[in-house]
Scaffold this motif. Structure first.
Motif, short mmCIF file in Angstrom:
data_model
loop_
_atom_site.label_atom_id
_atom_site.label_comp_id
_atom_site.label_asym_id
_atom_site.label_seq_id
_atom_site.Cartn_x
_atom_site.Cartn_y
_atom_site.Cartn_z
N LEU A 1 -90.44 24.90 -72.80
CA LEU A 1 -91.75 25.16 -73.39
C LEU A 1 -91.56 25.25 -74.90
O LEU A 1 -90.66 25.93 -75.38
N VAL A 2 -92.39 24.55 -75.65
CA VAL A 2 -92.28 24.50 -77.11
C VAL A 2 -93.40 25.34 -77.71
O VAL A 2 -94.57 25.13 -77.40
N SER B 1 -94.79 33.96 -80.74
CA SER B 1 -95.40 33.32 -79.57
C SER B 1 -94.37 33.11 -78.46
O SER B 1 -94.65 33.36 -77.29
N ALA B 2 -93.17 32.66 -78.85
CA ALA B 2 -92.12 32.43 -77.86
C ALA B 2 -91.73 33.72 -77.14
O ALA B 2 -91.53 33.73 -75.92
N LEU C 1 -88.20 27.31 -78.64
CA LEU C 1 -88.19 26.81 -77.27
C LEU C 1 -87.96 27.97 -76.31
O LEU C 1 -87.16 28.86 -76.59
N VAL C 2 -88.67 27.93 -75.20
CA VAL C 2 -88.43 28.87 -74.11
C VAL C 2 -87.93 28.01 -72.96
O VAL C 2 -88.64 27.12 -72.47
N VAL C 3 -86.68 28.23 -72.55
CA VAL C 3 -86.04 27.41 -71.52
C VAL C 3 -85.99 28.21 -70.22
O VAL C 3 -85.47 29.32 -70.19
N LEU C 4 -86.54 27.61 -69.17
CA LEU C 4 -86.59 28.24 -67.84
C LEU C 4 -85.76 27.44 -66.86
O LEU C 4 -85.93 26.23 -66.76
N ARG C 5 -84.90 28.10 -66.13
CA ARG C 5 -84.18 27.44 -65.05
C ARG C 5 -85.04 27.53 -63.80
O ARG C 5 -85.66 28.56 -63.53
N TRP D 1 -100.88 29.76 -75.90
CA TRP D 1 -100.18 30.14 -77.14
C TRP D 1 -100.03 28.93 -78.07
O TRP D 1 -99.16 28.91 -78.93
N GLU D 2 -100.86 27.90 -77.87
CA GLU D 2 -100.80 26.67 -78.67
C GLU D 2 -99.45 25.97 -78.55
O GLU D 2 -98.94 25.38 -79.49
N GLY D 3 -98.86 26.06 -77.36
CA GLY D 3 -97.60 25.40 -77.10
C GLY D 3 -97.77 24.32 -76.05
O GLY D 3 -98.88 24.03 -75.60
N TRP D 4 -96.67 23.71 -75.69
CA TRP D 4 -96.68 22.65 -74.68
C TRP D 4 -95.35 22.64 -73.94
O TRP D 4 -94.36 23.20 -74.40
N ARG D 5 -95.35 21.95 -72.79
CA ARG D 5 -94.14 21.79 -72.00
C ARG D 5 -93.61 20.40 -72.24
O ARG D 5 -94.33 19.42 -72.17
N GLU D 6 -92.32 20.33 -72.55
CA GLU D 6 -91.66 19.03 -72.74
C GLU D 6 -91.37 18.43 -71.37
O GLU D 6 -90.87 19.12 -70.48
N ASP D 7 -91.66 17.15 -71.21
CA ASP D 7 -91.28 16.47 -69.98
C ASP D 7 -89.79 16.22 -69.99
O ASP D 7 -89.23 15.88 -71.05
N PRO D 8 -89.14 16.39 -68.84
CA PRO D 8 -87.67 16.18 -68.80
C PRO D 8 -87.28 14.75 -69.11
O PRO D 8 -88.02 13.84 -68.99
#
Length: 84
Positions: free
Chosen positions: A11-12, A18-19, A55-59, A77-84
């Motif tokens: 998540l960016v 925000s993170a 970046l918030v990294v989730l396993r 939070w005005e963020g987005w998820r990066e596609d793998p």
């Protein structure tokens, strides 16, 4: 032998505050088994922390987290998820 997938969601977010809020809220909303990892992602050539994304990294080895739900969640939070 069972293969273990190394699925991650990234998540960016626009800033550290925000993170940190997202990382805390993720545990409450999605019942995460482990703490998300926070990573500062400085833009190329930028030294100023104000120009960094976080970046918030989730396993998610079990594939429990729905990508669409994460997209909607992080957008708060005005963020987005990066596609793998």
């Amino acid at each position: 032998m069972t293969a273990v997938s190394d699925v991650r969601h990234v998540l960016v977010l626009p800033d550290r505050e925000s993170a940190e809020e997202v990382a805390e809220a993720l545990g409450e909303r999605f019942g995460l088994r482990e703490e998300p990892q926070l990573v500062r992602d400085a833009l190329a050539g930028e030294d100023d922390a104000e120009d960094a994304q976080w970046l918030v990294v989730l396993r998610d080895e079990d594939g429990r987290l729905d990508a669409g739900e994460l997209d909607e969640f992080v957008a708060e939070w005005e963020g987005w998820r990066e596609d793998p």
